[in-house]
Design an enzyme around this catalytic site. Sequence first.
Site, mmCIF file in Angstrom:
data_model
loop_
_atom_site.group_PDB
_atom_site.id
_atom_site.type_symbol
_atom_site.label_atom_id
_atom_site.label_comp_id
_atom_site.label_asym_id
_atom_site.label_seq_id
_atom_site.Cartn_x
_atom_site.Cartn_y
_atom_site.Cartn_z
ATOM 1 N N SER A 146 76.712 -5.207 27.071
ATOM 2 C CA SER A 146 78.135 -5.444 26.872
ATOM 3 C C SER A 146 78.302 -6.318 25.635
ATOM 4 C CB SER A 146 78.691 -6.139 28.123
ATOM 5 O OG SER A 146 80.025 -6.522 27.942
ATOM 6 N N LYS A 172 78.572 -1.001 25.502
ATOM 7 C CA LYS A 172 79.946 -1.244 25.960
ATOM 8 C C LYS A 172 80.579 -2.252 25.016
ATOM 9 C CE LYS A 172 81.687 -4.038 29.833
ATOM 10 N NZ LYS A 172 81.627 -4.220 31.302
ATOM 11 N N LYS A 174 83.932 -4.601 24.211
ATOM 12 C CA LYS A 174 85.160 -5.191 24.731
ATOM 13 C C LYS A 174 86.283 -4.873 23.751
ATOM 14 C CE LYS A 174 83.593 -7.425 28.369
ATOM 15 N NZ LYS A 174 84.151 -7.258 29.729
ATOM 16 N N ASP A 199 85.687 -1.593 27.374
ATOM 17 C CA ASP A 199 86.186 -2.374 28.517
ATOM 18 C C ASP A 199 87.388 -3.190 28.054
ATOM 19 O OD1 ASP A 199 86.663 -3.912 30.746
ATOM 20 O OD2 ASP A 199 84.654 -4.808 30.851
ATOM 21 N N GLU A 224 86.956 1.186 30.786
ATOM 22 C CA GLU A 224 86.938 0.305 31.947
ATOM 23 C C GLU A 224 88.216 -0.527 32.004
ATOM 24 O OE1 GLU A 224 83.232 -1.834 32.013
ATOM 25 O OE2 GLU A 224 83.959 -3.270 33.483
ATOM 26 N N ASP A 249 87.183 -1.843 37.456
ATOM 27 C CA ASP A 249 86.378 -3.062 37.656
ATOM 28 C C ASP A 249 87.249 -4.011 38.490
ATOM 29 O OD1 ASP A 249 85.088 -5.516 37.441
ATOM 30 O OD2 ASP A 249 84.883 -5.527 35.279
ATOM 31 N N LYS A 273 80.781 -4.820 41.043
ATOM 32 C CA LYS A 273 80.219 -6.169 40.857
ATOM 33 C C LYS A 273 80.096 -6.762 42.238
ATOM 34 C CE LYS A 273 81.911 -7.264 36.327
ATOM 35 N NZ LYS A 273 82.986 -7.890 35.550
ATOM 36 N N GLY A 301 78.181 -6.921 35.661
ATOM 37 C CA GLY A 301 77.639 -8.280 35.649
ATOM 38 C C GLY A 301 78.660 -9.261 35.123
HETATM 39 O O1 OSB Z 1 84.552 -7.196 32.649
HETATM 40 O O2 OSB Z 1 82.552 -6.581 32.894
HETATM 41 C C1 OSB Z 1 83.351 -7.476 32.656
HETATM 42 C C2 OSB Z 1 81.491 -10.717 31.810
HETATM 43 C C3 OSB Z 1 82.338 -11.648 32.362
HETATM 44 C C4 OSB Z 1 83.500 -11.231 32.953
HETATM 45 C C5 OSB Z 1 83.818 -9.871 32.984
HETATM 46 C C6 OSB Z 1 82.964 -8.919 32.474
HETATM 47 C C7 OSB Z 1 81.788 -9.358 31.835
HETATM 48 C C8 OSB Z 1 80.818 -8.458 31.176
HETATM 49 C C9 OSB Z 1 79.411 -8.965 31.117
HETATM 50 O O3 OSB Z 1 81.133 -7.432 30.632
HETATM 51 C C10 OSB Z 1 78.338 -7.957 31.322
HETATM 52 C C11 OSB Z 1 76.995 -8.625 31.567
HETATM 53 O O4 OSB Z 1 76.858 -9.423 32.522
HETATM 54 O O5 OSB Z 1 76.067 -8.349 30.800
HETATM 55 MG MG MG Z 2 84.769 -5.134 33.144
#
Ligand code: OSB
Ligand code: MG
Length: 384
Positions: A146, A172, A174, A199, A224, A249, A273, A301
Amino acid sequence: MKSITIQSIDLHTVLLPYLAPFETSFGAETDKVALLVELTTAAGVVGWGECSIELWPGYGHETALMAQHILSEFLVPAALGATIRDPREVPALLRRFRGNQHTRAGLEAAVWDAFAKTNDMRLTDLFSHYAPPGHDSQGKALVGVSIGIQPSLEATLAVVRQRLDEGYGRIKLKIKRGWDIELARAVRAAHPDILLMLDANSDYRPEDADLLAQLDEFDLLMIEQPLSHDDIYEHGRLQPRLQTRVCLDESVKTAGDLRLALQVGALGVLNLKPARVGGFSESLEIYGICAESDTPLWVGGMLETGVGRAANLAFAALPSVNLPSDISATDRYFAKDISEPPFVLGADSTLTVPAGAGIGVEVLRERVEAAAARWYENYPYKAG
Ligand code: OSB
Ligand code: MG
């Protein structure tokens, strides 16, 4: 299976610096905060669990101080002295307290680890034991990485290049309003064949459907959580307007939410998660629904320490977790984690479940103490 009796529970709030700040549509974070639950059974077996929380109520509403309060005042007293014959009894033990999923998940995870260690088995095999028949652990999981919001397209392309060179087979990115179409266009142009997904962490509104449909041309694996963190209905209206699969999510916090989301066609993929749904018992129920309905599934995660990541990896090794999970190698997150050995990415973009019993990683007490001291220096709050 041998049962366990919960003798004592110690809480450790830790602050670990990330190798690089992680920016999402809510803002940037430079440190990982976590509350680690250390549970000792009457037989002297120690289990560890991680409450996946954050410094402020961004992704979820739970913060470190909230987790300390809820655990020390309510959840720990309810759990102490209990005899557990099946870790799926934990939700019933805590049922009179509502909400606080991420916090309760940490306590439940410590029970799962202690239970697996007591029965001298890997946590992943314990999950298989309670999964539908034939769902044996694969012993490894396909993973991706991510990538947070970067200051520019050039910076994003450089990080993507670096992660691909490291061997990640799924990227992925953001996104947020105003940082989406051109970003996807640039990364897709540079890498026509990679598994690429976005995401949004709830940054868009139903009126943005036409804009989101413009992402269809980039052949994304999924998008996402485009809409509100507590919405299912509007996602059900959005999905038919997109070719890209919607992955939920934030919106799916229970097995019931997933059933509703499937009913109204709100998703094509689920990010599970374990913390968000309150722990591994609810995760197993959700896993069963996905397996039965053929809903594509992966494990998400929250940049966990080695304790939380090891447990998530154990779950992601179940066979119906069939898309790459957000569980990256240790060197994606921290210079020095609180557990050993570090997770290292395999050649086929996989992480391998450690061979030892329970979560299979060793928690290093001096590192926990150093990270706890870092918390008290930076956030001088009283311990729970
Ligand atoms: O939306 O998936 C998410 C981290 C903190 C809060 C929300 C998210 C995330 C990540 C981290 O995308 C992914 C990882 O743990 O490698
Ligand atoms: Mg997410």
